[in-house]
Design a protein around this motif. Sequence first.
Motif, mmCIF file in Angstrom:
data_model
loop_
_atom_site.group_PDB
_atom_site.id
_atom_site.type_symbol
_atom_site.label_atom_id
_atom_site.label_comp_id
_atom_site.label_asym_id
_atom_site.label_seq_id
_atom_site.Cartn_x
_atom_site.Cartn_y
_atom_site.Cartn_z
ATOM 1 N N LEU A 255 40.287 14.532 20.793
ATOM 2 C CA LEU A 255 40.294 13.146 21.245
ATOM 3 C C LEU A 255 41.621 12.714 21.864
ATOM 4 C CD1 LEU A 255 38.948 10.419 21.570
ATOM 5 C CD2 LEU A 255 39.447 9.941 19.163
ATOM 6 N N LEU A 256 42.728 13.036 21.222
ATOM 7 C CA LEU A 256 44.021 12.629 21.767
ATOM 8 C C LEU A 256 44.256 13.211 23.158
ATOM 9 C CD1 LEU A 256 46.315 12.963 18.627
ATOM 10 C CD2 LEU A 256 45.982 10.878 19.969
ATOM 11 N N ASP A 257 43.978 14.478 23.315
ATOM 12 C CA ASP A 257 44.200 15.128 24.611
ATOM 13 C C ASP A 257 43.201 14.627 25.650
ATOM 14 O OD1 ASP A 257 46.257 16.781 23.501
ATOM 15 O OD2 ASP A 257 44.668 17.956 22.563
ATOM 16 N N GLU A 258 41.986 14.291 25.210
ATOM 17 C CA GLU A 258 40.981 13.759 26.131
ATOM 18 C C GLU A 258 41.379 12.379 26.638
ATOM 19 O OE1 GLU A 258 37.291 16.201 24.039
ATOM 20 O OE2 GLU A 258 37.661 14.099 23.531
ATOM 21 N N LEU A 259 41.912 11.551 25.746
ATOM 22 C CA LEU A 259 42.396 10.247 26.186
ATOM 23 C C LEU A 259 43.531 10.401 27.194
ATOM 24 C CD1 LEU A 259 42.345 8.414 22.736
ATOM 25 C CD2 LEU A 259 40.907 7.858 24.713
ATOM 26 N N ALA A 260 44.420 11.343 26.944
ATOM 27 C CA ALA A 260 45.527 11.586 27.867
ATOM 28 C C ALA A 260 45.031 12.058 29.227
ATOM 29 C CB ALA A 260 46.491 12.607 27.271
ATOM 30 N N THR B 93 37.930 20.698 27.164
ATOM 31 C CA THR B 93 37.471 19.409 27.665
ATOM 32 C C THR B 93 38.526 18.600 28.422
ATOM 33 O OG1 THR B 93 37.870 18.482 25.455
ATOM 34 C CG2 THR B 93 35.618 19.181 25.981
ATOM 35 N N PRO B 94 39.816 18.628 28.062
ATOM 36 C CA PRO B 94 40.758 17.773 28.798
ATOM 37 C C PRO B 94 40.817 18.045 30.301
ATOM 38 C CG PRO B 94 41.697 18.385 26.692
ATOM 39 C CD PRO B 94 40.453 19.210 26.860
ATOM 40 N N PRO B 95 40.924 19.305 30.760
ATOM 41 C CA PRO B 95 40.940 19.491 32.215
ATOM 42 C C PRO B 95 39.619 19.122 32.879
ATOM 43 C CG PRO B 95 40.976 21.613 31.071
ATOM 44 C CD PRO B 95 41.198 20.568 30.054
ATOM 45 N N ALA B 96 38.505 19.326 32.163
ATOM 46 C CA ALA B 96 37.215 18.916 32.727
ATOM 47 C C ALA B 96 37.165 17.412 32.892
ATOM 48 C CB ALA B 96 36.081 19.394 31.821
ATOM 49 N N ILE B 97 37.645 16.690 31.883
ATOM 50 C CA ILE B 97 37.658 15.226 31.955
ATOM 51 C C ILE B 97 38.561 14.756 33.091
ATOM 52 C CG2 ILE B 97 38.480 13.171 30.724
ATOM 53 C CD1 ILE B 97 37.343 14.501 28.161
ATOM 54 N N ALA B 98 39.703 15.395 33.254
ATOM 55 C CA ALA B 98 40.607 15.017 34.340
ATOM 56 C C ALA B 98 39.931 15.191 35.697
ATOM 57 C CB ALA B 98 41.883 15.850 34.264
ATOM 58 N N THR B 99 39.220 16.292 35.878
ATOM 59 C CA THR B 99 38.512 16.537 37.141
ATOM 60 C C THR B 99 37.411 15.514 37.359
ATOM 61 O OG1 THR B 99 38.976 18.910 37.106
ATOM 62 C CG2 THR B 99 37.085 18.201 38.393
ATOM 63 N N LEU B 100 36.627 15.269 36.322
ATOM 64 C CA LEU B 100 35.476 14.370 36.456
ATOM 65 C C LEU B 100 35.906 12.931 36.721
ATOM 66 C CD1 LEU B 100 33.393 15.931 33.570
ATOM 67 C CD2 LEU B 100 32.625 15.779 35.951
ATOM 68 N N PHE C 221 33.330 10.543 28.472
ATOM 69 C CA PHE C 221 33.600 10.467 27.043
ATOM 70 C C PHE C 221 33.720 11.864 26.453
ATOM 71 C CE2 PHE C 221 31.676 6.500 28.154
ATOM 72 C CZ PHE C 221 32.287 5.556 27.343
ATOM 73 N N GLY C 222 34.625 11.995 25.491
ATOM 74 C CA GLY C 222 34.747 13.242 24.761
ATOM 75 C C GLY C 222 33.785 13.283 23.590
ATOM 76 N N GLY C 223 33.571 14.480 23.073
ATOM 77 C CA GLY C 223 32.695 14.673 21.923
ATOM 78 C C GLY C 223 33.274 15.700 20.983
ATOM 79 N N LEU C 224 32.452 16.666 20.596
ATOM 80 C CA LEU C 224 32.880 17.801 19.771
ATOM 81 C C LEU C 224 33.577 17.357 18.486
ATOM 82 C CD1 LEU C 224 34.158 20.260 22.537
ATOM 83 C CD2 LEU C 224 31.932 20.238 21.416
ATOM 84 N N GLY C 225 33.063 16.278 17.880
ATOM 85 C CA GLY C 225 33.587 15.843 16.599
ATOM 86 C C GLY C 225 34.936 15.170 16.640
ATOM 87 N N GLY C 226 35.457 14.929 17.826
ATOM 88 C CA GLY C 226 36.750 14.266 17.952
ATOM 89 C C GLY C 226 37.948 15.186 17.849
#
Length: 298
Positions: free
Chosen positions: A196-201, A172-179, A188-193
């Motif tokens: 989460l830290l890497d997604e926020l970054a 999810t982190p690289p996908a979030i960065a692209t999006l 927003f991230g999911g998958l139970g958290g």
Amino acid sequence: MAADPLAPGVWGVVATPFTESTQDVDLASLAKLVGHYRRIGVTGVTVLGVFGEAMRLSAAEKRAVLEVVVETADLPIVVGASSTSPAPVTEEVELATDVVGDRLAGTMVQVNTPDPELLATQLNALHAATGAGLVVQDYPLVTGVSISAADLASAVEQVESVVAVKAEAPPTPPAIATLTARTGVPVFGGLGGVGLLDELAAGSAGAMTGFSFPEGLKACVDAWRRGGYQAALEAYLRYLPLVNFEAQARVGLAIRKEALRRRGLIAGSRVRAPAPGMPESLEKQLDRHLAAVENVEN
């Protein structure tokens, strides 16, 4: 109906409690759970998602769930659509708009095709038919549909009514960065958290996921806003063993509902078939994880 972007923060994903004896929807427990989300200060709540077992609810049960949530807490609401075909999705979104009204912050719909042009066409048609803002959920584990982050971004760029993306296609982190770079839409991230830290970054707007201690998600996101990575890490470390424990394949839903029951937030932890219940062999370890978190909370 306005299609304003979802506010950043933690959107608590609400479980659907069932009675132990008849497996009817336990509306009293539902109200108690939603009230807890309100008390801890979440940005909003997400109802009738995968954690809410929406695909196993009748239309009448879905309506009853939405009515209780609306009556219980004055919070913005995202409502999930469990279908993937356009016609039934439209019906689910129409139900959400009918019951939730001005409190509807968005309707969460699944990515149902890897073709960005077709996806954009379907999303635009859904908005034209319902007027609802759309939260696009990329969750291939549930749908069986995989789309690249670049193609998803291409689709989102063509749909003005998208108010958020929920990224649940690992990693999810690289996908979030692209999006976030491509669309400007909150992701927003999911998958139970778990990530989460890497997604926020990577630029995530926060968390939209089920966890038996949503206080932990909020502590992490709030700390990130105040002090960045180190502060968020320190706030989240205490919860991570339980986050990991609840993320177990196949039984994660049952574990999380049992944790909510042991916290006193719902009366029963039943899940509807064909989802399996929590194995008895995990009970002692769940107690250990809960005790560790509760000791810190108190």
